[in-house]
Design a protein around this motif. Structure first.
Motif, PDB file in Angstrom:
ATOM      1  N   TYR A  26      36.628  35.004  45.681  1.00  0.00           N
ATOM      2  CA  TYR A  26      35.650  36.055  45.451  1.00  0.00           C
ATOM      3  C   TYR A  26      34.287  35.383  45.256  1.00  0.00           C
ATOM      4  O   TYR A  26      34.207  34.198  44.941  1.00  0.00           O
ATOM      5  CB  TYR A  26      35.955  36.848  44.170  1.00  0.00           C
ATOM      6  N   ARG A  84      30.129  36.276  43.563  1.00  0.00           N
ATOM      7  CA  ARG A  84      29.167  37.178  42.948  1.00  0.00           C
ATOM      8  C   ARG A  84      27.784  36.667  43.316  1.00  0.00           C
ATOM      9  O   ARG A  84      27.400  35.550  42.960  1.00  0.00           O
ATOM     10  CB  ARG A  84      29.332  37.226  41.436  1.00  0.00           C
ATOM     11  N   LYS A 108      25.043  40.821  41.344  1.00  0.00           N
ATOM     12  CA  LYS A 108      25.678  42.051  41.823  1.00  0.00           C
ATOM     13  C   LYS A 108      27.176  42.011  41.549  1.00  0.00           C
ATOM     14  O   LYS A 108      27.646  41.180  40.790  1.00  0.00           O
ATOM     15  CB  LYS A 108      25.401  42.204  43.325  1.00  0.00           C
ATOM     16  N   GLU A 109      27.898  42.936  42.149  1.00  0.00           N
ATOM     17  CA  GLU A 109      29.326  42.991  41.884  1.00  0.00           C
ATOM     18  C   GLU A 109      30.034  41.792  42.507  1.00  0.00           C
ATOM     19  O   GLU A 109      29.545  41.161  43.449  1.00  0.00           O
ATOM     20  CB  GLU A 109      29.946  44.292  42.407  1.00  0.00           C
ATOM     21  N   ILE A 110      31.191  41.493  41.965  1.00  0.00           N
ATOM     22  CA  ILE A 110      32.025  40.433  42.512  1.00  0.00           C
ATOM     23  C   ILE A 110      32.711  40.996  43.752  1.00  0.00           C
ATOM     24  O   ILE A 110      33.343  42.042  43.691  1.00  0.00           O
ATOM     25  CB  ILE A 110      33.074  39.984  41.483  1.00  0.00           C
ATOM     26  N   PHE A 132      35.272  40.505  47.124  1.00  0.00           N
ATOM     27  CA  PHE A 132      36.420  39.822  47.705  1.00  0.00           C
ATOM     28  C   PHE A 132      36.014  39.093  48.975  1.00  0.00           C
ATOM     29  O   PHE A 132      35.256  39.635  49.794  1.00  0.00           O
ATOM     30  CB  PHE A 132      37.504  40.857  47.993  1.00  0.00           C
ATOM     31  N   PHE A 175      33.716  43.023  33.293  1.00  0.00           N
ATOM     32  CA  PHE A 175      33.837  43.592  34.627  1.00  0.00           C
ATOM     33  C   PHE A 175      34.969  44.604  34.657  1.00  0.00           C
ATOM     34  O   PHE A 175      36.075  44.330  34.182  1.00  0.00           O
ATOM     35  CB  PHE A 175      34.130  42.503  35.662  1.00  0.00           C
ATOM     36  N   ARG A 214      43.907  42.838  46.720  1.00  0.00           N
ATOM     37  CA  ARG A 214      42.567  42.435  46.311  1.00  0.00           C
ATOM     38  C   ARG A 214      42.049  43.334  45.196  1.00  0.00           C
ATOM     39  O   ARG A 214      42.463  44.475  45.070  1.00  0.00           O
ATOM     40  CB  ARG A 214      41.606  42.528  47.492  1.00  0.00           C
ATOM     41  N   LEU A 215      41.133  42.811  44.410  1.00  0.00           N
ATOM     42  CA  LEU A 215      40.459  43.583  43.372  1.00  0.00           C
ATOM     43  C   LEU A 215      39.064  43.982  43.854  1.00  0.00           C
ATOM     44  O   LEU A 215      38.394  43.216  44.534  1.00  0.00           O
ATOM     45  CB  LEU A 215      40.320  42.755  42.094  1.00  0.00           C
ATOM     46  N   PHE A 262      35.509  45.054  42.236  1.00  0.00           N
ATOM     47  CA  PHE A 262      34.833  44.939  40.952  1.00  0.00           C
ATOM     48  C   PHE A 262      33.560  45.769  40.881  1.00  0.00           C
ATOM     49  O   PHE A 262      32.922  46.064  41.891  1.00  0.00           O
ATOM     50  CB  PHE A 262      34.422  43.484  40.695  1.00  0.00           C
ATOM     51  N   GLY A 263      33.172  46.089  39.650  1.00  0.00           N
ATOM     52  CA  GLY A 263      31.857  46.640  39.394  1.00  0.00           C
ATOM     53  C   GLY A 263      30.848  45.522  39.197  1.00  0.00           C
ATOM     54  O   GLY A 263      31.187  44.338  39.314  1.00  0.00           O
ATOM     55  N   GLU A 264      29.602  45.912  38.881  1.00  0.00           N
ATOM     56  CA  GLU A 264      28.520  44.942  38.780  1.00  0.00           C
ATOM     57  C   GLU A 264      28.537  44.160  37.472  1.00  0.00           C
ATOM     58  O   GLU A 264      27.856  43.149  37.338  1.00  0.00           O
ATOM     59  CB  GLU A 264      27.161  45.633  38.920  1.00  0.00           C
ATOM     60  N   GLY A 265      29.284  44.635  36.512  1.00  0.00           N
ATOM     61  CA  GLY A 265      29.370  43.938  35.245  1.00  0.00           C
ATOM     62  C   GLY A 265      28.433  44.494  34.190  1.00  0.00           C
ATOM     63  O   GLY A 265      27.363  45.041  34.499  1.00  0.00           O
TER      64      GLY A 265
END
Lengths: 115, 118
Positions: A35, A37, A41-43, A45, B91, B105-106, B108-111
């Motif tokens: 992954y 980042r 921003k968002e992480i 895949f 996250f 797969r995951l 994710f949001g921005e955190g």
């Protein structure tokens, strides 16, 4: 049990150079994920290995990125040539059986800065 | 495609107080899994709590609990009795059910960066 190890922890390279990131998953974990980042921003895949095979590489941004997992152990992610927008934190995660335990162990990440 | 949104880039809380971090998601799937991960500075990301969408009961892990509202597609994290060690980037993440084609797969949001003030 050793965790997921990534190195280097930090890398600063010039635009146009090549960088190789490495991930050592937990021993026995067939599933390995990359992954990244970018810019807070968002992480996102990148790809998923099952043993040495690429199960899903739909997240790879372009052909400057090459991931390998020879022998189904550690994995490398090569960026060649690196561009400014490749800067970010690259995470690796491994899992023994994600469809059973839904457990993923993450590494601490590699912070890549392209200048 | 699924999306995860965390609308709070930064949050702060006083030690021993309670804080709630927000997360919303968008999906057309009926079965899925939701996670909260915590990443302390320069440390690895660790799982805080997990929720299966088919379970109506909200997950709880010690001081951490979630408010899962499936119809509203909301998955907030409540941290009670906040401690200095809770300071980290949090996250929110989504994972499809194994029967779906999205694989393992995951997303994710921005955190949300949480600061705990002494």
């Amino acid at each position: 049990e050793a965790g997921v190890t990534q190195f280097p922890s930090h890398s600063v390279i010039e635009k146009g150079q090549t960088v190789t990131l490495r991930c050592d998953p937990i021993s026995g974990h067939d599933n390995l994920y990359w992954y990244r980042r970018v810019m807070g921003k968002e992480i996102k895949f990148l790809l998923h290995f099952v043993k040495e095979s690429k199960q899903d590489e739909s997240g790879m941004p372009n052909n400057r990125f090459l991931a390998e997992r020879t022998g189904g152990t550690y994995s490398t992610l090569k960026v060649q040539p690196a561009e400014l927008e490749d800067s970010g934190v690259y995470f690796c995660a491994s899992s023994q059986d994600p469809d059973r335990d839904y457990g993923y162990t993450f590494g601490s990440g590699t912070r890549l800065t392209v200048v | 495609a699924q999306t995860v949104t965390q609308s709070q880039p930064e949050m702060s809380v006083q030690e021993a107080e309670t804080v709630t971090l927000s997360c919303t998601y968008d999906t057309s799937e009926s079965d899925y899994y939701l996670f909260w991960y915590k990443q302390p500075p320069s440390r690895q990301m660790i799982l805080v709590i997990r929720q299966e969408a088919y379970k109506q009961q909200n997950a709880t892990e010690n001081r951490f609990s979630v408010n899962f509202q499936k119809a509203a597609k909301s998955f907030s994290l409540k941290i009670s009795d906040s401690q200095l060690g809770d300071a980290a980037m949090y996250f929110c993440a989504y994972r499809s059910d194994p029967w779906e084609t999205s694989g393992s797969r995951l997303t994710f949001g921005e955190g949300t960066q949480l600061t705990v003030n002494p």
